[in-house]
Every structure is written in C-alpha cells, then in structure tokens.
Scaffold this active site. Structure first.
Site, PDB file in Angstrom:
ATOM      1  N   THR A 211       1.474  -1.541   1.900  1.00 23.64           N
ATOM      2  CA  THR A 211       1.376  -0.074   1.786  1.00 23.64           C
ATOM      3  C   THR A 211       0.512   0.434   2.928  1.00 23.64           C
ATOM      4  O   THR A 211      -0.423  -0.238   3.350  1.00 23.64           O
ATOM      5  CB  THR A 211       0.705   0.265   0.431  1.00 23.64           C
ATOM      6  OG1 THR A 211       1.626  -0.047  -0.592  1.00 23.64           O
ATOM      7  CG2 THR A 211       0.301   1.731   0.332  1.00 23.64           C
ATOM      8  N   ARG A 239      10.416   3.333 -11.085  1.00 28.92           N
ATOM      9  CA  ARG A 239       8.964   3.210 -11.241  1.00 28.92           C
ATOM     10  C   ARG A 239       8.265   3.970 -10.099  1.00 28.92           C
ATOM     11  O   ARG A 239       8.639   3.872  -8.936  1.00 28.92           O
ATOM     12  CB  ARG A 239       8.577   1.736 -11.204  1.00 28.92           C
ATOM     13  CG  ARG A 239       7.072   1.459 -11.277  1.00 28.92           C
ATOM     14  CD  ARG A 239       6.463   1.289  -9.908  1.00 28.92           C
ATOM     15  NE  ARG A 239       5.068   0.842  -9.946  1.00 28.92           N
ATOM     16  CZ  ARG A 239       4.277   0.827  -8.880  1.00 28.92           C
ATOM     17  NH1 ARG A 239       4.729   1.235  -7.710  1.00 28.92           N
ATOM     18  NH2 ARG A 239       3.033   0.412  -8.979  1.00 28.92           N
ATOM     19  N   VAL A 240       7.248   4.728 -10.424  1.00 27.14           N
ATOM     20  CA  VAL A 240       6.442   5.411  -9.406  1.00 27.14           C
ATOM     21  C   VAL A 240       5.016   4.906  -9.531  1.00 27.14           C
ATOM     22  O   VAL A 240       4.501   4.757 -10.638  1.00 27.14           O
ATOM     23  CB  VAL A 240       6.488   6.950  -9.612  1.00 27.14           C
ATOM     24  CG1 VAL A 240       5.568   7.653  -8.621  1.00 27.14           C
ATOM     25  CG2 VAL A 240       7.917   7.475  -9.462  1.00 27.14           C
ATOM     26  N   ASP A 242       0.815   4.730  -7.745  1.00 29.88           N
ATOM     27  CA  ASP A 242      -0.326   5.630  -7.542  1.00 29.88           C
ATOM     28  C   ASP A 242      -0.264   6.418  -6.229  1.00 29.88           C
ATOM     29  O   ASP A 242      -0.824   7.509  -6.129  1.00 29.88           O
ATOM     30  CB  ASP A 242      -1.622   4.815  -7.546  1.00 29.88           C
ATOM     31  CG  ASP A 242      -1.621   3.747  -6.453  1.00 29.88           C
ATOM     32  OD1 ASP A 242      -0.589   3.054  -6.290  1.00 29.88           O
ATOM     33  OD2 ASP A 242      -2.631   3.619  -5.733  1.00 29.88           O
ATOM     34  N   THR A 262      -4.683   1.224  -2.008  1.00 28.57           N
ATOM     35  CA  THR A 262      -3.591   0.243  -1.953  1.00 28.57           C
ATOM     36  C   THR A 262      -3.851  -0.850  -2.979  1.00 28.57           C
ATOM     37  O   THR A 262      -4.991  -1.286  -3.150  1.00 28.57           O
ATOM     38  CB  THR A 262      -3.428  -0.372  -0.560  1.00 28.57           C
ATOM     39  OG1 THR A 262      -2.507  -1.466  -0.664  1.00 28.57           O
ATOM     40  CG2 THR A 262      -4.743  -0.876   0.021  1.00 28.57           C
ATOM     41  N   GLY A 263      -2.789  -1.260  -3.650  1.00 26.16           N
ATOM     42  CA  GLY A 263      -2.953  -2.292  -4.669  1.00 26.16           C
ATOM     43  C   GLY A 263      -1.996  -2.035  -5.808  1.00 26.16           C
ATOM     44  O   GLY A 263      -1.025  -1.293  -5.655  1.00 26.16           O
TER      45      GLY A 263
HETATM   46  N1  ASP Z   1      -0.222   0.979  -4.662  1.00 25.01           N
HETATM   47  C1  ASP Z   1       1.156   0.737  -4.383  1.00 25.01           C
HETATM   48  C2  ASP Z   1       1.946   0.930  -5.638  1.00 25.01           C
HETATM   49  O1  ASP Z   1       1.505   0.517  -6.688  1.00 25.01           O
HETATM   50  C3  ASP Z   1       1.424  -0.635  -3.841  1.00 25.01           C
HETATM   51  C4  ASP Z   1       0.478  -1.142  -2.792  1.00 25.01           C
HETATM   52  O2  ASP Z   1      -0.479  -0.492  -2.425  1.00 25.01           O
HETATM   53  O3  ASP Z   1       0.687  -2.255  -2.293  1.00 25.01           O
HETATM   54  O4  ASP Z   1       3.035   1.453  -5.575  1.00 25.01           O
END
Ligand code: ASP
Length: 348
Positions: A211, A239-240, A242, A262-263
């Site tokens: 991300t 799916r959505v 954060d 991110t995560g």
């Molecule tokens: N935060 C993002 C999500 O959950 C994914 C990511 O940051 O890797 O869609």
C-alpha cells in the site's frame, strides 16, 4: 529596540495558528518549513527475502516518489499536489500494491481504494472498489474537488471518472505475475474454500503489503495526506479497508497532523486509528511521536494487532514520524532541512 519587543515577537510566533492569518501570506510562506514523508507498505520483510537488485528497484521508486512530491513543495506548490504526485509515482510502479501491481481478490480481481485529505479545511475525497482506474488517488481528488460527496464506490466511481474525462483501463493493466502467484498461494493454503479474511488477523503472512501513502506540509502551512491500495490479497469481493476511510487509514488536520496508515485494515478501522492520533494531540496536547508510538506499539498491539502495520505522520512544524510493528516498512522522507532518507527494514 527594547528587549521586551523581541520577547513579545517570539512569544507570539508559536501561537499563530497555521490555518489563521499567517497561512497563505507571502511573508508567512517564506518562513514556513516544507517536508514530505511517504510509505510503500508495511509487512513481514527481512533482508534475506530481498535480492540486491530488487532492493535497489524499491529504493529507486521511493526516491522518485519523494523527488516528485518534494519538487512541487520546493517550487511553492501545494501539499495536495505534492501528495498526489508522490503517490502516482508508486501507483504507476508494478512493485507496489496500488494502481498497477495491486493485489488480487479471492475471485481474481483488482479492487482498489484511495483517499486524499486537505488539512486546511478538512475536505476529503475517496474511492473504493474501483477496478479500472490507473491512478485511484487522482480520482479521489476529483471526488473531493468536483462533487459534494466524500466517498464513491465501484461502478458509480468509475462512471464519475468517465464523466471527468478519466479513461478506464483494461483489467490486464493491473496484472502482475507476483501478485497473481501470491493469490494462488493464499488459495492453496485455505483449500480454495470461501476466503476467511478473519483468519488473517493473527499474522500477516497472507498480507500482501505495498500500500502507498504520502503526507506533506507546504509553504502555506497546509498539511495534506493520501493513501492508495489494492487492499489485502485474497480479500472477499467488495471488501473495503481502512485506506479510503477518513480517520482510519488517512487523515489530515492543520491543527494536529497528517497521516497515512498501512497494514491490516480491519484493525485500523475498528480503532479509528488515524483520528485517534490526531485526537490525542488535539485534546491531550501530546506531541506527534508520543501519539503515534502509543497507537502503533501499544494500543494496536493490545488490540491483537501485533505485527499488523504502521503509520507515517507529519505535524505542522514539519516533524516526521514513521512507526511500524512489522519487520519492515518501505518508507522515505525529506525533512525540513531538505535531508532525504529512504529506508526499508527495521533498525535501519
Ligand atoms: N491497509 C490496507 C487495507 O487493509 C492494506 C495495506 O496497507 O497493506 O486495505
């Protein structure tokens, strides 16, 4: 001049709000520091998973993204333009999980989310579940500037893109072999049953990171933040996460800070993590680093999100914080002195 005149002048400076009369005036602009911080995703990552060639490619694109954003700030451009430009560089690279290079859903689609926010007036724009948009961050910006809405999703968002003269890309543009193979591995692991996204919570093994996000402070004292992502590998269609939700994965407020997370979004969303950081600063008077560290290393971990992600943030003084509870996060920044940093692993 009397000593007290100097004292008065200096004691007034810190209480002039960045959003107040001082912002936007030429005199204020020449004094105002500029800075930018970016990320290209957090996740489980160690130097042994990386070839020297691939590592160089990542560092090169991160640097190119910083150059694009900082170049705009240096010429007196706005933080919104800097954030968009920095993110577009990473969206255009197949290395990152955003735009080209986005991860695949359980059904083999690319569904992308993005948001951008203007800290000077709390305006925001976002898109979710778009499948044919080359630069979702640019579409999020159009939602902010050309509509009275904050978030458009799916077909409606793409219809709006067309109405703004933004072309739709074929699905093949977003295909990368690496992301396709990641999906195949994830499907194999779950025995090709319906995706059990919740099972991904305990660890980030199935989490295809990459991300992208950026936060910038411009010469007018304005902070902007943006995030763009393909989400999580093997997520259910529709799916959505954060990233496109204001206050969860993206937030900007001149009074406090700008942030991009991110995560694993399911953690960030339930904690309203980005807004929480801003609230700790606004209501408790905490400095940026204390607020970010508390959220990432304490609150998120206690919530079960050990090894779940990270955050980049910048405040109105231009102080920068990057924090992650994973083993790596692609990240870079140019501080108020113009010094450039690009990092990938923990402890670097
Ligand atoms: N935060 C993002 C999500 O959950 C994914 C990511 O940051 O890797 O869609």
């Amino acid at each position: 001049m009397h000593k007290w005149v100097y004292w008065l002048a200096w004691s007034i400076v810190p209480i002039v709000p960045a959003t107040g009369w001082a912002a936007g005036t030429p005199a204020a602009a020449s004094r105002q520091p500029i800075a930018i911080v970016i990320h290209g995703g957090a996740g489980t990552l160690s130097p042994k998973d990386m070839t020297p060639g691939l590592e160089m490619e990542y560092r090169f694109v991160l640097r190119k993204s910083l150059d694009a954003g900082y170049g705009i700030l240096k010429k007196g451009g706005t933080s919104l333009n800097a954030v968009q430009a920095a993110i577009e560089v990473m969206e255009d690279s197949p290395l990152f999980n955003a735009g080209r290079g986005s991860v695949f859903t359980h059904d083999g689609k690319n569904e992308m989310d993005a948001a951008i926010m203007d800290g000077s007036n709390l305006e925001a724009g976002a898109v979710a579940d778009v499948q044919h948009i080359k630069n979702p961050i640019a579409l999020a910006r159009l939602v902010m500037e050309k509509t009275s809405h904050v978030l458009l999703v799916g077909d409606g968002a793409e219809k709006f893109a067309l109405s703004q003269g933004m072309p739709l890309m074929p699905a093949s543009y977003f295909y990368t072999k690496q992301r396709w193979e990641e999906l195949q591995r994830a499907l194999k692991k779950e025995g090709n049953q319906a995706a059990a996204v919740r099972e991904q919570y305990p660890g980030t093994q199935a989490h295809g990171f990459g991300t992208v996000g950026a936060v910038a402070l411009d010469r007018y004292g304005n902070i902007a933040a943006g995030t763009s992502t393909g989400g999580l590998t093997n997520k259910l269609d529709g799916r959505v996460g954060d990233s496109p939700i204001v206050g969860d994965g993206t937030y900007a407020n001149n009074l406090t800070c700008g942030e991009s997370g991110t995560g694993i979004g399911e953690y960030f969303m339930r904690l309203n993590l980005a807004k929480d950081v801003s609230d700790l600063m606004e209501y408790k008077g905490w400095p940026l680093k204390k607020a970010v560290d508390y959220e990432i290393y304490d609150k998120l971990v206690k919530f079960g999100g050990k090894n779940s992600g990270g955050l980049i943030a910048l405040d109105r003084k231009g102080d920068i914080v990057t924090a992650f509870n994973t083993s790596g996060m692609y990240r870079g920044w140019v501080d108020t002195r113009g010094h450039v940093f690009v990092k990938i692993f923990k402890g670097e």
